[in-house]
Structures are given as C-alpha cells and as structure tokens.
Design an enzyme around this catalytic site. Structure first.
Site, PDB file in Angstrom:
ATOM      1  CG  ASN A 183      -0.053  -0.064   2.297  1.00 51.00           C
ATOM      2  OD1 ASN A 183       0.475   0.985   2.879  1.00 51.00           O
ATOM      3  ND2 ASN A 183       0.185  -1.380   3.628  1.00 51.00           N
TER       4      ASN A 183
ATOM      5  CG  ASP B 173      -6.767  -6.005   5.708  1.00 54.72           C
ATOM      6  OD1 ASP B 173      -6.311  -5.553   7.024  1.00 54.72           O
ATOM      7  OD2 ASP B 173      -7.572  -4.341   5.032  1.00 54.72           O
TER       8      ASP B 173
ATOM      9  CE  LYS C  58       9.525 -10.621 -14.554  1.00 55.72           C
ATOM     10  NZ  LYS C  58      10.167  -9.913 -15.375  1.00 55.72           N
TER      11      LYS C  58
ATOM     12  CG  PHE D 247      -3.258   4.985  13.268  1.00 58.63           C
ATOM     13  CD1 PHE D 247      -3.100   6.190  12.554  1.00 58.63           C
ATOM     14  CD2 PHE D 247      -2.732   4.979  14.866  1.00 58.63           C
ATOM     15  CE1 PHE D 247      -1.965   7.039  13.334  1.00 58.63           C
ATOM     16  CE2 PHE D 247      -2.329   5.699  15.522  1.00 58.63           C
ATOM     17  CZ  PHE D 247      -2.061   7.288  14.937  1.00 58.63           C
TER      18      PHE D 247
ATOM     19  CE  LYS E 118      -8.399  -0.500  13.032  1.00 55.73           C
ATOM     20  NZ  LYS E 118      -7.371  -0.301  11.939  1.00 55.73           N
TER      21      LYS E 118
ATOM     22  CE  LYS F  81      -9.452  -4.548  13.952  1.00 51.84           C
ATOM     23  NZ  LYS F  81      -9.931  -5.645  13.783  1.00 51.84           N
TER      24      LYS F  81
END
Length: 407
Positions: free
Chosen positions: A213, A282, A292, A327, A341, A345
C-alpha cells in the site's frame, strides 16, 4: 522533519576540525527552525572558516575571544550568555576541547563558559579514530557523561586524514533529533515503554512482485520521535518504509504482516503503550511463486488468505495497565467505521485518517483526522499537521496512563 525549537537560545561552540563545514549547515538549520543562535569559535577554528560566515548564518556577532567587541548587540561574557542559553552544543568537538573540559580547564571563552553554564551540554566529536579510541579520550568522555553531558557520535567512516574508523562527526539529522529531545521539557513518559508499528507491509507474489500500500511511515516516525522526546523507551516494528526511523528508537525491520505479528507478540508483554500505526496488508498470497511469473495473455488469479489481526490480538491480550491504540484509514464514514473498530478490537482510543483524494494522509505531512475514545470524539475531523496530531495523541496517552495507574 523535526519540531522547531522556537524561542530557544542555543550556543554553538565550534572547534578546529575539518568537519566544521557541517557546523555551518547546523547553524543555518537551527536558525531556519526559529532558534536564536550564538556561535563561539576557538582560535584554531577561525583559521579554517572565517567568523564572518557564521555571523551571516546566525545573524549574531561571533564570539572569537574572551573580550567582547562593540559590534556585538548583547553582552556575551561567559557568565551572562551561559546563564540564558537553553542548550550548549560543541560541534565539532575535538579531543583537546573534550580533555580541557573534563579537567575543568578554563583558558578561553568556550571552556570558561562550559564551567559557568547550567544548560544541557551536547558534544558532537570529530577526530582521528586513533585519537577517539585512545584511553585518555574515552576516560574524558566518561567523566563528562557522568557529569550529565550528552554525546552524539562519532560514527564509523572515512575521516579527513584518510583513515577508516570511528571518528566522523554525526550527520545533521541525528544531531537535530538529539537537540529536539534535549529541548523538550515534558518528560512525563520517562520509565514507560512504547511499542509502535509503522509503515506498510509487503506480501510476496513472486520474487519480484508483492501486494502493498501507499504508507510512507511518516506517522510512525512522528509517533516514535514524540515518545522519545517525552522520555519513553521506544521500539518500532517497521515494514519497508520511505521514512527513516528516529536514530534514538529501537528499530526492528520486517517485510510481511506475519513477521510483524510475530515481532509484536514477542515485544508486547513488556510495553506500557502499544500504537498500531502500520498499514498492514489484510491479505497475503497463499502460495507465492518461487520464480518470476512471466507475462501471458491469460488473466492471473491470486488466492489470498487473511493475515493475522495484530491490533485485534493485542486488544485481547492487554492487561489492565496497558494502553492499546489503533489507527483507521477510511475513505468514507470515518467516525462510524472508527467507532466500530474501537469497540470490536477493545481499544483505548483510535485515530481515524481519511485516505484517497486530495486530503489523503498517505505520504503527506498532514492528516484529515480525529481522535476517538470510548467516551466520544475529541474533535471533528480536520486537516492537521501530523506532528500536531501526534502531540495531541500523547497528551491523551498521558491522561490514560494516569487513570490506569490510579486503579
């Protein structure tokens, strides 16, 4: 970028080393960041660089000897200035100046001021590696350290004399980081251990490609630096990140979410505060290819499996004294998603950032964000410098620690 030492008065003492060119840049950077800088030079340093250069960089007349001159705008006796400065830096610091200070010799303006000051003292040594490792120099550094003086470097590299060894003056970013730490008065996290995850993770597809990301690690760096400034012992578990971690943090580098999970599991029981700022993938590829993958005209299908939920697992494992902070990176419904969240959590608080579009937090110095606790929203989401957001976060952390300690 480190926080600005606004309204701080800093004395930069310069001795005779070829590393003096770094001190010119250090003076400029301190001035640029809002500090009032006075420069004092030894007699030999003046043979390497003209005082006029430091005068131009600092905006103040340079101290070149025991007696002031009429061009100096304020009294600069070793007594008057040494009493008003917030920090005394010696960079570069030679073996000779270190030895004289350790022995209490006061035969010039700088050594006399070192005896008179009550400000923190920071030495940035630069010298021949043999001179640095000499038992006499090491003993002198030990003496000054025991008196409360601080040292940064020297580091291993090629010195001006052509030798390779420990003698190079510390790089400016490391010195500036140490300056920020010494100038921070709030040390309320002294004795606390803070564990932070930072940056992205990378999940291999084959030896060349991976799933990741856009996280740069900027938030993780700011979180680590602020905790260090407040006196905490900080460990950062970081994925492959663009941003360098603070020199004064304990750094653990990983690549995948599984590796990050294993490291956090190992370190979590000893921490007082856990902050999960990493943008953890995730999902990961079930069977990464050994070689490859060559391009074909056919679609490529990847079978993915969920990665460990690092934050959720720590929320389950925390004891009554530990604080766990998450976060949330959201594209829409920021508050609702973050509150869910927070509950699911078992978090003490959560910071929600908007990602995507012009207010995207990834790679930016700003975050469109807010802090949410089980009691409610601290403030409506707004575009805030990450450094300022982090400071607000640690103010809340200090409040939470006091409440938990009172239990």
């Amino acid at each position: 970028m480190s926080s600005k030492p606004e309204q701080k008065t800093i004395l930069l003492a310069v001795s005779s080393s070829i590393a003096i060119y770094k001190s010119c840049e250090l003076c400029r950077r301190l001035k640029e960041r809002g500090a009032n800088v006075y420069v004092a030079m030894t007699e030999n340093a003046q043979k390497l660089v003209s005082p006029i250069l430091f005068e131009s960089l600092s905006g103040n007349a340079v101290i070149t000897g025991m007696f002031s001159n009429s061009r100096q705008p304020v009294p600069i006796s070793h007594i008057s200035l040494s009493h008003v400065i917030d920090l005394f830096i010696i960079a570069p610091a030679t073996a000779n100046l270190i030895a004289k200070s350790a022995c209490g010799i006061a035969d010039d303006w700088i050594t006399t001021s070192l005896l008179a000051t009550t400000a923190p003292v920071l030495w940035a040594p630069a010298m021949n590696p043999q001179m640095y490792t000499n038992p006499a120099t090491q003993k002198n550094i030990q003496i000054l350290s025991e008196r409360g003086h601080h040292f940064i470097g020297p580091f291993i590299g090629t010195t001006a004399c052509g030798e390779v060894g420990q003698g190079r003056m510390a790089e400016l970013e490391i010195i500036l980081e140490k300056i920020d730490i010494l100038l921070t008065k709030n040390k309320n996290l002294t004795g606390k251990k803070v564990l932070i995850t930072s940056g992205p993770t990378q999940e291999p597809i084959d030896p060349v490609r991976y799933i990741s990301n856009r996280s740069s690690g900027k938030m993780g760096r700011e979180l680590a630096l602020e905790a260090i400034k407040r006196g905490a012992e900080v460990t950062v578990v970081s994925g492959p990140s663009v941003e360098k971690l603070p020199y004064h943090s304990n750094s653990v580098y990983v690549q995948t979410a599984q590796e990050m999970y294993e490291q956090v599991l190992k370190l979590f029981p000893e921490c007082d505060v856990f902050i999960a700022s990493a943008a953890v993938a995730d999902y990961s590829v079930i069977k990464p290819l050994e070689h490859k993958k060559k391009r074909t005209d056919e679609a490529l299908l990847l079978e993915l499996t969920p990665n460990p939920d690092i934050l959720g697992e720590m929320g389950k494992r925390k004891n009554e004294k530990q604080i766990v902070i998450g976060f949330a990176a959201e594209t829409n419904n920021l508050i609702e998603n973050a509150k869910e969240k927070l509950r699911n959590k078992n978090l003490d608080l959560i910071v929600v950032n908007k990602v995507g579009g012009e207010k995207c937090a990834f790679g930016s110095e700003f975050a469109y964000a807010t802090i949410i606790t089980p009691d409610g929203i601290e403030n409506e989401p707004s575009l805030t410098p990450k450094r300022e957001l982090v400071q607000k976060l640690y103010d809340k952390i200090e409040e939470l620690l006091k409440k938990k300690e009172a239990i």
